[in-house]
Motif scaffolding. Structure first.
Motif, PDB file in Angstrom:
ATOM      1  N   PRO A  73       0.778  -1.237   0.000  1.00 31.33           N
ATOM      2  CA  PRO A  73       0.000   0.000   0.000  1.00 31.33           C
ATOM      3  C   PRO A  73       0.812   1.291   0.000  1.00 31.33           C
ATOM      4  O   PRO A  73       0.227   2.376  -0.050  1.00 31.33           O
ATOM      5  N   LYS A  74       2.142   1.181   0.053  1.00 31.55           N
ATOM      6  CA  LYS A  74       2.989   2.368   0.066  1.00 31.55           C
ATOM      7  C   LYS A  74       3.937   2.326  -1.131  1.00 31.55           C
ATOM      8  O   LYS A  74       4.160   1.268  -1.703  1.00 31.55           O
ATOM      9  N   TRP A  79      -4.092   5.586  -1.916  1.00 32.07           N
ATOM     10  CA  TRP A  79      -5.293   5.561  -2.739  1.00 32.07           C
ATOM     11  C   TRP A  79      -4.963   5.633  -4.233  1.00 32.07           C
ATOM     12  O   TRP A  79      -5.667   5.070  -5.059  1.00 32.07           O
ATOM     13  N   CYS A  80      -3.875   6.331  -4.573  1.00 27.08           N
ATOM     14  CA  CYS A  80      -3.473   6.415  -5.978  1.00 27.08           C
ATOM     15  C   CYS A  80      -3.063   5.042  -6.495  1.00 27.08           C
ATOM     16  O   CYS A  80      -3.399   4.660  -7.622  1.00 27.08           O
ATOM     17  N   ILE A 115     -11.910  11.346  -1.150  1.00 25.28           N
ATOM     18  CA  ILE A 115     -10.631  11.809  -0.616  1.00 25.28           C
ATOM     19  C   ILE A 115     -10.659  13.308  -0.332  1.00 25.28           C
ATOM     20  O   ILE A 115      -9.967  13.786   0.565  1.00 25.28           O
ATOM     21  N   ARG A 116     -11.473  14.058  -1.058  1.00 31.29           N
ATOM     22  CA  ARG A 116     -11.600  15.495  -0.768  1.00 31.29           C
ATOM     23  C   ARG A 116     -12.132  15.743   0.641  1.00 31.29           C
ATOM     24  O   ARG A 116     -11.739  16.700   1.302  1.00 31.29           O
ATOM     25  N   SER A 172     -11.222   6.094   5.795  1.00 34.54           N
ATOM     26  CA  SER A 172     -12.132   5.461   4.852  1.00 34.54           C
ATOM     27  C   SER A 172     -11.338   4.957   3.667  1.00 34.54           C
ATOM     28  O   SER A 172     -10.388   5.579   3.221  1.00 34.54           O
ATOM     29  N   ASN A 173     -11.702   3.802   3.175  1.00 33.08           N
ATOM     30  CA  ASN A 173     -10.954   3.188   2.091  1.00 33.08           C
ATOM     31  C   ASN A 173     -11.441   3.700   0.751  1.00 33.08           C
ATOM     32  O   ASN A 173     -12.615   4.034   0.588  1.00 33.08           O
ATOM     33  N   PRO A 174     -10.574   3.721  -0.251  1.00 35.33           N
ATOM     34  CA  PRO A 174     -11.010   4.138  -1.577  1.00 35.33           C
ATOM     35  C   PRO A 174     -12.012   3.158  -2.137  1.00 35.33           C
ATOM     36  O   PRO A 174     -12.003   1.983  -1.782  1.00 35.33           O
TER      37      PRO A 174
END
Length: 284
Positions: A100-101, A209-210, A237-238, A277-279
């Protein structure tokens, strides 16, 4: 956890160095190294102190691929045992690919067989000019099955047909042309340094998330489902804590908190996927 074939350190910036450490065997991997790599990656994925992963190797070579003694054991296994064995290698590739990173592979010397799969599973790869690559499996009567989705994605089907079938060696400049590596440099650490600084300056949540977004749109479809997924992703994400912090910091002309004294994600709950919160996920 103490590892037999790896070293693992994380510096004060959050840069984790995962180093294959069997230089006397050209960092060839067997079931033990595979298990240790999986354990280390899963641990780092959960660790909020880790913001960037460097995958490296001690010695002359990144990795010569499969360990010969391990291959001898595989040859003596029945189908079911071979299936279990292969499943662990597949799990390693998927764990690195879905890490995830941001991940960077620093490659020197040989990166053969499964080792090339590791390179393709990292987000960014840098190689020395003398690095050498090979999909050598067919020379042994085998196929690069487990790593094939990642290699094909990196170099494309047309080039995969050539190099998987010929098992020819190619150098770092060819690997760059084939999009297996992004950069060729004599000093891997120096070449990686500005990339690491760029990554550390970015929102940890946004990077996570990207990566998920890139995975979700991998099929290249621009359909109603894609439009809904991408719209929901940017909206979500905003309004997230880290998205709000980034926007407010921009308008207030100040560094966001992930660049300041609260740079450690352990002090910023929104940096860790498990605490935010997850994407949205694509469901095909």
């Amino acid at each position: 956890m103490d590892y037999q074939y790896l070293t693992l350190t994380t510096d004060s910036r959050g840069v984790s160095s995962l180093v294959m450490n069997r230089p006397q065997l050209a960092n060839a991997f067997d079931e033990m190294m595979i298990a240790e790599l999986i354990d280390a990656l899963e641990s780092l994925a959960r660790d909020p102190a880790c913001r960037v992963l460097l995958l490296k190797a001690n010695g002359k070579h990144f990795s010569a691929g499969a360990d010969l003694n391990w291959m001898r054991k595989q040859a003596a296994m029945d189908f079911d045992d071979n299936l279990k064995d292969a499943a662990e290698l597949a799990r390693l590739m998927a764990t690195l690919d879905q890490f995830p990173k941001p991940s960077l592979a620093l490659v020197q010397g040989a990166a053969f067989g499964g080792a090339l799969g590791l390179v393709c599973c990292c987000d960014i790869a840098i190689a020395t000019p003398k690095a050498s690559f090979c999909l050598s499996e067919v020379k042994l009567g085998l196929i690069p099955a487990v790593i094939s989705p990642y290699v094909r994605r990196a170099m494309g089907e047309r080039q995969a047909r050539r190099y998987m079938l010929t098992a020819e060696r190619f150098d770092a400049e060819a690997a760059k042309t084939l999009q297996l590596v992004h950069q060729v440099a004599d000093d891997l650490e120096a070449a990686a340094a500005p990339l690491i600084e760029s990554l550390l300056g970015n929102s940890p949540q946004a990077l996570n998330w990207c990566k998920q977004l890139i995975s979700d749109i991998r099929h290249g479809l621009i359909d109603e489902q894609t439009l809904a997924l991408t719209g929901e992703a940017i909206a979500r994400i905003r309004v997230s804590a880290e998205g709000q912090e980034g926007l407010n910091a921009f308008f207030e002309k100040r560094p966001p908190n992930w660049q300041g004294s609260s740079n450690n994600p352990a002090n910023n709950s929104s940096c860790h996927p498990g605490n935010s919160s997850n994407p949205p996920e694509r469901r095909d």
